[in-house]
Design a protein around this motif. Structure first.
Motif, short mmCIF file in Angstrom:
data_model
loop_
_atom_site.label_atom_id
_atom_site.label_comp_id
_atom_site.label_asym_id
_atom_site.label_seq_id
_atom_site.Cartn_x
_atom_site.Cartn_y
_atom_site.Cartn_z
N ASP A 9 127.15 148.70 103.18
CA ASP A 9 128.44 149.28 102.77
C ASP A 9 129.59 148.52 103.41
O ASP A 9 130.63 148.28 102.78
N ARG A 10 129.42 148.13 104.69
CA ARG A 10 130.48 147.41 105.39
C ARG A 10 130.69 146.03 104.76
O ARG A 10 131.84 145.59 104.60
N VAL A 11 129.60 145.37 104.38
CA VAL A 11 129.71 144.06 103.72
C VAL A 11 130.49 144.19 102.42
O VAL A 11 131.40 143.39 102.13
N GLN A 12 130.16 145.21 101.62
CA GLN A 12 130.86 145.42 100.36
C GLN A 12 132.34 145.70 100.60
O GLN A 12 133.21 145.22 99.86
N THR A 13 132.62 146.49 101.64
CA THR A 13 134.01 146.80 101.96
C THR A 13 134.77 145.54 102.37
O THR A 13 135.90 145.30 101.91
N LEU A 14 134.16 144.72 103.21
CA LEU A 14 134.80 143.48 103.65
C LEU A 14 135.06 142.55 102.46
O LEU A 14 136.14 141.96 102.35
N GLU A 15 134.08 142.41 101.58
CA GLU A 15 134.24 141.53 100.42
C GLU A 15 135.37 142.03 99.52
O GLU A 15 136.17 141.24 99.00
N ARG A 16 135.45 143.35 99.37
CA ARG A 16 136.51 143.93 98.53
C ARG A 16 137.88 143.69 99.15
O ARG A 16 138.84 143.30 98.46
N ILE A 17 138.00 143.91 100.45
CA ILE A 17 139.29 143.75 101.13
C ILE A 17 139.73 142.28 101.11
O ILE A 17 140.89 141.97 100.80
N ILE A 18 138.81 141.37 101.41
CA ILE A 18 139.16 139.94 101.46
C ILE A 18 139.56 139.44 100.07
O ILE A 18 140.53 138.69 99.93
N ALA A 19 138.83 139.87 99.04
CA ALA A 19 139.18 139.46 97.67
C ALA A 19 140.57 139.97 97.30
O ALA A 19 141.37 139.27 96.67
N HIS A 20 140.87 141.20 97.70
CA HIS A 20 142.19 141.79 97.43
C HIS A 20 143.29 140.98 98.13
O HIS A 20 144.32 140.65 97.52
N LEU A 21 143.06 140.63 99.40
CA LEU A 21 144.06 139.89 100.16
C LEU A 21 144.24 138.47 99.62
O LEU A 21 145.36 137.96 99.53
N ASP A 22 143.13 137.82 99.25
CA ASP A 22 143.22 136.47 98.69
C ASP A 22 143.99 136.47 97.37
O ASP A 22 144.74 135.54 97.08
N THR A 23 143.79 137.52 96.58
CA THR A 23 144.50 137.63 95.31
C THR A 23 146.00 137.77 95.54
O THR A 23 146.81 137.10 94.89
N GLN A 24 146.37 138.62 96.49
CA GLN A 24 147.79 138.79 96.80
C GLN A 24 148.40 137.49 97.33
O GLN A 24 149.53 137.14 96.97
N TYR A 25 147.64 136.78 98.16
CA TYR A 25 148.13 135.53 98.73
C TYR A 25 148.40 134.51 97.63
O TYR A 25 149.43 133.83 97.62
N GLU A 26 147.47 134.41 96.67
CA GLU A 26 147.64 133.45 95.58
C GLU A 26 148.81 133.85 94.68
O GLU A 26 149.49 132.99 94.11
N GLN A 27 149.06 135.15 94.56
CA GLN A 27 150.18 135.62 93.75
C GLN A 27 151.52 135.39 94.44
O GLN A 27 152.57 135.49 93.80
N GLY A 28 151.46 135.12 95.76
CA GLY A 28 152.70 134.91 96.49
C GLY A 28 153.40 136.21 96.84
O GLY A 28 154.63 136.27 96.91
N ILE A 29 152.62 137.28 97.08
CA ILE A 29 153.20 138.56 97.47
C ILE A 29 152.65 138.96 98.83
O ILE A 29 151.69 138.37 99.33
N ALA A 30 153.25 139.98 99.44
CA ALA A 30 152.82 140.43 100.76
C ALA A 30 151.36 140.86 100.73
O ALA A 30 150.91 141.54 99.81
N CYS A 31 150.60 140.44 101.74
CA CYS A 31 149.17 140.75 101.81
C CYS A 31 148.97 142.07 102.54
O CYS A 31 149.06 142.13 103.77
N THR A 32 148.69 143.13 101.79
CA THR A 32 148.53 144.46 102.37
C THR A 32 147.11 144.97 102.16
O THR A 32 146.46 144.64 101.17
N HIS A 33 146.65 145.78 103.10
CA HIS A 33 145.30 146.35 103.03
C HIS A 33 145.20 147.23 101.78
O HIS A 33 146.08 148.06 101.54
N PRO A 34 144.15 147.07 100.97
CA PRO A 34 144.06 147.83 99.72
C PRO A 34 143.92 149.34 99.91
O PRO A 34 144.23 150.10 98.99
N ASP A 35 143.47 149.78 101.08
CA ASP A 35 143.26 151.21 101.31
C ASP A 35 144.43 151.87 102.04
O ASP A 35 144.79 153.00 101.75
N THR A 36 145.01 151.14 103.00
CA THR A 36 146.05 151.74 103.83
C THR A 36 147.46 151.30 103.44
O THR A 36 148.43 151.96 103.81
N GLY A 37 147.56 150.18 102.72
CA GLY A 37 148.88 149.66 102.38
C GLY A 37 149.56 148.95 103.53
O GLY A 37 150.69 148.48 103.41
N VAL A 38 148.88 148.85 104.68
CA VAL A 38 149.45 148.21 105.86
C VAL A 38 149.32 146.69 105.73
O VAL A 38 148.29 146.18 105.28
#
Length: 720
Positions: A9-38
């Motif tokens: 479960d932790r591996v899946q969570t990490l993969e989901r979070i990293i993919a989310h952050l990488d997507t935001q980075y490529e879009q050129g927007i602020a990189c925020t945690h997908p669950d907390t918004g931080v």
């Protein structure tokens, strides 16, 4: 068994979070945690990748240069060799970061190790010409390196790009993509970028690679121009550059972005007149006239001096690239993982520490997010961070405040994560029991403390499902995930507060009178409705034309892929990857809604906690979902000639990988990002790499796009 499930479960969570952050980075927007918004800092991001590397070194996330899920329909440039990244020496503990660098130096400096005596290295037994890092050791031995072995250069914080020249003429340019191969084609745009010559002084064929940046002096002008025009200011130069270069509809608009190019390497040049990185930089600048990031001989003690000099630079950097200076030696060291697309072993990035300030909290404000979590924001007297005055920073969650005993009057440590949004990293003095609000700041419902995703993540939440703050954020998430653009939070809030929108379905019932009753002008109302109904280029249409287009669009249901609709609901820890997994498993939205928790658990990429959350959401919101389905039609996976066949595409394709994946999906086939026993065909493009090797081992047929077209043709016309 329970431990293995928890780790999975932790591996899946990490993969989901990293993919989310990488997507935001490529879009050129602020990189925020997908669950907390931080906001997530560079250091925290690196820590997430290290944790995943420890738990699952074979994660498919490491097979590509980035885990971004951004799909672009624009033309592609196939990078050959692939445009990869480099490994990092980055850690919140400086001593650990130094050991990461020393380990790399030991492995990359074969001459120094070979010359040292057998057994343990002793300072008095080392060859005289080796440099010893004073007071430092690695694995119980002195840290030594050859004086001319390594170079060091600033690591630019920009957007990676490759320029391709044939006989001295610029023929194409592509950004770095997630797979390192299929980059977005920005040939038309770079003609408006400073420092990119259309013609070189020599008739050579090569690839010049570097970073697109917006110089700090130019960024000030950009911000001033935006302010004069009443436009929203950009978060930072890197984000501005990432968005500014992607002017696909009007490439000439790139000229207004004030983007520059700085090179950091040259590839595929026959018989190069240089043998080292330092010589290559000099030749590029003096002979080709192209600005090149200046390398210098590496000395460990100079790293701090380089960091101290950052304020004097006219461009943003986030570290130092250290590499083997001799190009032949660098090449012989090879790559990590895939020999074609892996990161080079001959380079490493030393990441700078994030700038920190220590203000005293004067007040604490509370904000409710779309999932009901209430986040504290510390208010303090202005402090200077990353060139701007900072007066507020997030305190994350209730657990963080309790563990650190943070309250009004506490002296806190503040960093500007990603040079965008400040965040609190700890408490220095003045600790005290935090006081949490008894009622939600948005809807005044009684608040609750509840356990979050980990034992340390205690959350203050609003349990009211009708909370206005949660509703606005949730509605905005729905629109953006559905694909709606041009309708921001302020407009949605106006509609919610005007009493016209409370559910997803309300967007599609909204008419011109409703929008105007919320206080919007006729033009604002028409543009909002056009955004909801996804009418192209609404700003170029007159009001009458726009009104007709909206009326026509309202007559038909909005069709959307099943997985995309599911992701748009914003169910916690169940985004796009979970939606696609559920779509593949159940094939219809009705089947997903009817599934039990146990049936959901049996789906790959869906853990027990996620299954329970999904089941609860679908049951609780059944009436609202039924209402939405009057206006939206989820599209199940298509059936056709390729139904039952699983494909994996690997390498570079001139039309772009997504072009071929869509072709397969339109004919009922399924596409995966990795090769497994379930894969029927691997479609290989340029530099297919490790996926081809894995397919060969598994006995999976490897074909190219010509073979795929012939296969489709044969199925369409079996008589030949």
């Amino acid at each position: 068994m329970a431990k293995a499930t928890k780790q999975s479960d932790r591996v899946q969570t990490l993969e989901r979070i990293i993919a989310h952050l990488d997507t935001q980075y490529e879009q050129g927007i602020a990189c925020t945690h997908p669950d907390t918004g931080v906001l997530v800092s560079d250091g925290e991001y690196d820590a997430l990748r290290r944790e995943l590397q420890t738990l699952n070194p074979q994660s498919t996330l490491f097979e590509t240069a980035t885990a971004s899920q951004l799909e672009s329909a624009v033309a592609k440039v196939v990078h050959h060799p692939p445009l990869t990244s480099i490994e990092k020496a980055s850690h919140e503990d400086l001593a650990v970061q130094q050991q990461m660098l020393f380990k790399w130096l030991r492995g990359a400096d074969a001459p120094a190790v070979a010359e040292a005596p057998a057994g343990e290295l002793f300072a008095d037994a080392l060859p005289d010409d080796l440099i010893t890092v004073a007071g430092m050791s690695y694995d119980g031995q002195p840290v030594v390196y050859s004086p001319d072995r390594f170079y060091a250069a600033y690591k630019l914080d920009g957007v990676a790009i490759a320029l391709y020249y044939e006989q001295g003429k610029l023929v194409r340019a592509g950004l770095r993509p997630r797979d390192g191969i299929n980059g977005e084609d920005v040939t038309a745009q770079v003609r408006y970028v400073a420092g990119v010559p259309e013609k070189l002084p020599k008739k050579i064929t090569c690839s010049i690679r570097g970073e697109l940046i917006c110089k700090l002096s130019d960024f000030e002008k950009v911000q001033a121009e935006l302010a004069d025009e009443g436009e929203k200011l950009r978060a930072n130069p890197r984000n501005h550059t990432a968005g500014g270069i992607r002017q696909f509809k009007n490439p000439e608009k790139t000229a207004r972005m004030r983007i520059s190019f700085i090179a950091y390497t040259i590839e595929a040049l026959d018989h190069p007149p240089y043998k080292t990185e330092i010589e290559r930089a000099r030749w590029c600048q003096e002979t080709l006239g192209i600005n090149y990031i200046e390398p210098q001989p590496f000395r460990f003690e100079n790293l701090q001096a380089m960091e101290d000099a950052v304020p004097t630079l006219d461009f943003e950097v986030d570290g130092v690239v250290i590499g083997v200076n001799t190009l032949e030696d660098q090449e012989q060291l090879g790559r990590h993982g895939d020999p074609r697309t892996g990161n080079p072993k001959g380079k490493i990035a030393w990441k700078f520490r994030e700038e920190e300030a220590t203000p005293v909290i004067r007040d604490i404000q509370w904000q409710t997010g779309r999932t009901g979590k209430i986040v504290a924001v510390a208010i303090f007297d202005p402090v200077r961070l990353a060139g701007t005055n900072v007066t507020r920073a997030t305190l994350h969650n209730a657990g963080f405040m309790l563990r650190n005993q943070i309250t009004i009057g506490s002296t806190i440590a503040v960093r500007k994560a990603g040079k965008i949004i400040p965040k609190v990293t700890g408490v220095i003095a003045g600790q005290g029991e935090p006081q949490f609000p008894d009622h939600c700041p948005a809807c005044k419902a009684k608040t609750q403390l509840q356990q979050g995703g980990t034992e340390e993540m205690l959350e203050l939440v609003c349990p009211n499902p009708d909370c206005s703050a949660q509703n606005v954020h949730g509605l905005c998430h729905y629109l953006s995930t559905f694909g709606v653009v041009g309708l921001g939070e302020s407009r949605v809030r106006t509609m919610v507060e005007g009493g016209k929108v409370a559910t997803h379905a309300d967007f599609y019932r909204l008419d011109l009178d409703d929008a105007m009753e919320c206080g919007l002008t006729e033009r604002q109302s028409l543009l909002a409705l056009a955004a909801i109904h996804m009418i192209p280029a609404p700003d170029k249409k007159e009001n009458n034309e726009l009104g007709i287009a909206i009326a026509t669009a309202r007559q038909t249901k909005k069709q959307v892929p099943l997985w995309q609709l599911f992701a748009a609901f914003g169910i916690e820890a169940a985004g796009k990857s979970a939606g696609k997994a559920l779509e593949d498993h159940f094939s219809s939205f009705d089947a997903i809604r009817a599934a039990t928790v146990q049936q959901l658990i049996e789906v790959g990429d869906v853990g027990e906690k996620t299954a329970e959350t999904v089941s609860s959401y679908l049951a609780t919101n059944a009436a609202a979902i039924d209402d939405l389905l009057n206006y939206v039609e989820p599209q199940s996976p298509k059936t056709g000639l390729l139904t039952g066949k699983n494909f994996c595409f690997s390498g570079g394709f001139p039309e772009g990988k997504r072009h071929w994946e869509q072709r397969v999906e339109e004919l009922g086939g399924k596409c995966s990002g990795s090769v497994s026993k379930k894969t029927h065909y691997l479609v290989a493009g340029t530099a297919s790499g490790s996926k081809s090797e894995k397919a060969e081992k598994l006995g999976i047929p490897i074909i190219d796009t010509d073979d795929l077209q012939k296969m489709i043709q044969a199925m369409s016309d079996p008589t030949g």
